[in-house]
Design a protein around this motif. Structure first.
Motif, PDB file in Angstrom:
ATOM      1  N   LYS A  51      -4.410  -8.696  -8.045  1.00 37.59           N
ATOM      2  CA  LYS A  51      -5.664  -7.939  -8.097  1.00 37.59           C
ATOM      3  C   LYS A  51      -6.796  -8.701  -7.423  1.00 37.59           C
ATOM      4  O   LYS A  51      -7.585  -8.121  -6.678  1.00 37.59           O
ATOM      5  N   VAL A  52      -6.870 -10.003  -7.673  1.00 42.99           N
ATOM      6  CA  VAL A  52      -7.915 -10.817  -7.038  1.00 42.99           C
ATOM      7  C   VAL A  52      -7.704 -10.843  -5.525  1.00 42.99           C
ATOM      8  O   VAL A  52      -8.657 -10.679  -4.754  1.00 42.99           O
ATOM      9  N   ALA A  53      -6.461 -11.037  -5.089  1.00 50.20           N
ATOM     10  CA  ALA A  53      -6.167 -11.060  -3.650  1.00 50.20           C
ATOM     11  C   ALA A  53      -6.519  -9.727  -3.006  1.00 50.20           C
ATOM     12  O   ALA A  53      -7.098  -9.682  -1.919  1.00 50.20           O
ATOM     13  N   GLU A  54      -6.195  -8.640  -3.681  1.00 47.86           N
ATOM     14  CA  GLU A  54      -6.495  -7.308  -3.157  1.00 47.86           C
ATOM     15  C   GLU A  54      -8.003  -7.082  -3.061  1.00 47.86           C
ATOM     16  O   GLU A  54      -8.505  -6.572  -2.060  1.00 47.86           O
ATOM     17  N   GLU A  55      -8.733  -7.493  -4.112  1.00 44.77           N
ATOM     18  CA  GLU A  55     -10.186  -7.327  -4.123  1.00 44.77           C
ATOM     19  C   GLU A  55     -10.880  -8.170  -3.050  1.00 44.77           C
ATOM     20  O   GLU A  55     -11.868  -7.756  -2.474  1.00 44.77           O
ATOM     21  N   THR A  56     -10.354  -9.390  -2.809  1.00 43.79           N
ATOM     22  CA  THR A  56     -11.020 -10.297  -1.871  1.00 43.79           C
ATOM     23  C   THR A  56     -10.601 -10.081  -0.425  1.00 43.79           C
ATOM     24  O   THR A  56     -11.388 -10.307   0.484  1.00 43.79           O
ATOM     25  N   THR A  57      -9.349  -9.647  -0.210  1.00 41.90           N
ATOM     26  CA  THR A  57      -8.862  -9.506   1.173  1.00 41.90           C
ATOM     27  C   THR A  57      -8.573  -8.072   1.575  1.00 41.90           C
ATOM     28  O   THR A  57      -8.464  -7.775   2.759  1.00 41.90           O
ATOM     29  N   GLY A  58      -8.377  -7.198   0.589  1.00 35.96           N
ATOM     30  CA  GLY A  58      -8.015  -5.813   0.885  1.00 35.96           C
ATOM     31  C   GLY A  58      -6.534  -5.644   1.190  1.00 35.96           C
ATOM     32  O   GLY A  58      -6.073  -4.532   1.429  1.00 35.96           O
ATOM     33  N   ALA A  59      -5.789  -6.729   1.181  1.00 30.04           N
ATOM     34  CA  ALA A  59      -4.355  -6.673   1.498  1.00 30.04           C
ATOM     35  C   ALA A  59      -3.560  -6.200   0.291  1.00 30.04           C
ATOM     36  O   ALA A  59      -3.890  -6.526  -0.847  1.00 30.04           O
ATOM     37  N   LYS A  60      -2.496  -5.418   0.575  1.00 31.95           N
ATOM     38  CA  LYS A  60      -1.607  -4.947  -0.476  1.00 31.95           C
ATOM     39  C   LYS A  60      -0.171  -5.264  -0.057  1.00 31.95           C
ATOM     40  O   LYS A  60       0.220  -4.960   1.078  1.00 31.95           O
ATOM     41  N   PRO A  61       0.612  -5.871  -0.961  1.00 27.05           N
ATOM     42  CA  PRO A  61       2.016  -6.135  -0.637  1.00 27.05           C
ATOM     43  C   PRO A  61       2.765  -4.829  -0.384  1.00 27.05           C
ATOM     44  O   PRO A  61       2.468  -3.796  -0.986  1.00 27.05           O
ATOM     45  N   ALA A  62       3.740  -4.872   0.534  1.00 28.52           N
ATOM     46  CA  ALA A  62       4.465  -3.677   0.948  1.00 28.52           C
ATOM     47  C   ALA A  62       5.476  -3.200  -0.085  1.00 28.52           C
ATOM     48  O   ALA A  62       5.772  -2.006  -0.145  1.00 28.52           O
ATOM     49  N   SER A  63       6.011  -4.110  -0.880  1.00 24.41           N
ATOM     50  CA  SER A  63       7.046  -3.725  -1.837  1.00 24.41           C
ATOM     51  C   SER A  63       6.860  -4.489  -3.145  1.00 24.41           C
ATOM     52  O   SER A  63       6.069  -5.424  -3.220  1.00 24.41           O
ATOM     53  N   GLU A  64       7.643  -4.070  -4.168  1.00 26.00           N
ATOM     54  CA  GLU A  64       7.581  -4.766  -5.449  1.00 26.00           C
ATOM     55  C   GLU A  64       8.056  -6.209  -5.294  1.00 26.00           C
ATOM     56  O   GLU A  64       7.502  -7.120  -5.896  1.00 26.00           O
TER      57      GLU A  64
END
Length: 178
Positions: A51-64
């Motif tokens: 969540k922190v990585a997503e909030e700070t970079t906007g990146a989302k992992p492609a798979s589980e």
């Protein structure tokens, strides 16, 4: 014979290395602590790093699979980096339990502020006391381990004269029995 010449960059490099070692050991300890607690409480792994990585970079992992891998990488990088903070505390001259308490306060306090700020957890005022206690315990495991490892690694410089004396005595004994 002088083996080591003190200089500012060498001291800084040694300090960072000690902090990284302390951070790695402490991250291993908190990981184990969390794994044991999750088995007991049946809690799922936290997605806070993601969540922190997503909030700070906007990146989302492609798979589980990528989510799990990235969460572990972030967990280890974050924990190892906090070991350097333990070294910085040591550079102020603070050692032992007082340094560990300052480190604990910095780590847990930062967690309590950053995670809610990045929507990775509820504010501490909205968490259940049991969850707060468990989180505090995990952070205490981290800080205590980092402190013990840092102090053990740092002790070499304090005990250099004693170690040199022991080494000379060993050399003398070895020569005597050759």
């Amino acid at each position: 014979m002088k083996i080591h010449q003190n200089n500012a960059l060498g001291e800084l490099g040694g300090a960072i290395g000690k902090g990284i070692l302390a951070g790695l050991a402490a991250t291993a300890a908190i990981t184990l602590s969390q794994m044991i607690e999750m088995k007991i409480t049946k809690r799922e792994a936290s997605d806070a790093p993601l969540k922190v990585a997503e909030e700070t970079t906007g990146a989302k992992p492609a798979s589980e699979y990528d989510e799990d891998k990235l969460a572990q990488e972030l967990h280890w990088a974050y924990g190892t980096t906090w070991g350097i903070a333990r070294e910085l505390i040591g550079l102020t001259g603070l050692k032992g339990l007082p340094a560990t308490l300052v480190h604990f306060g910095a780590i847990w306090g930062t967690s309590m502020i950053l995670l809610p700020a990045y929507n990775a957890s509820e504010p501490v005022t909205k968490q259940k006391p049991q969850a707060i206690a468990i989180d505090g315990l995990h952070h205490a495991v981290y800080a205590i381990t980092a402190g013990l490892v840092y102090d053990a690694v740092d002790a070499g410089s304090k005990n250099e004269k004693k170690l040199t004396k022991i080494a000379r005595q060993l050399k003398t004994l070895i020569k005597k029995y050759k």
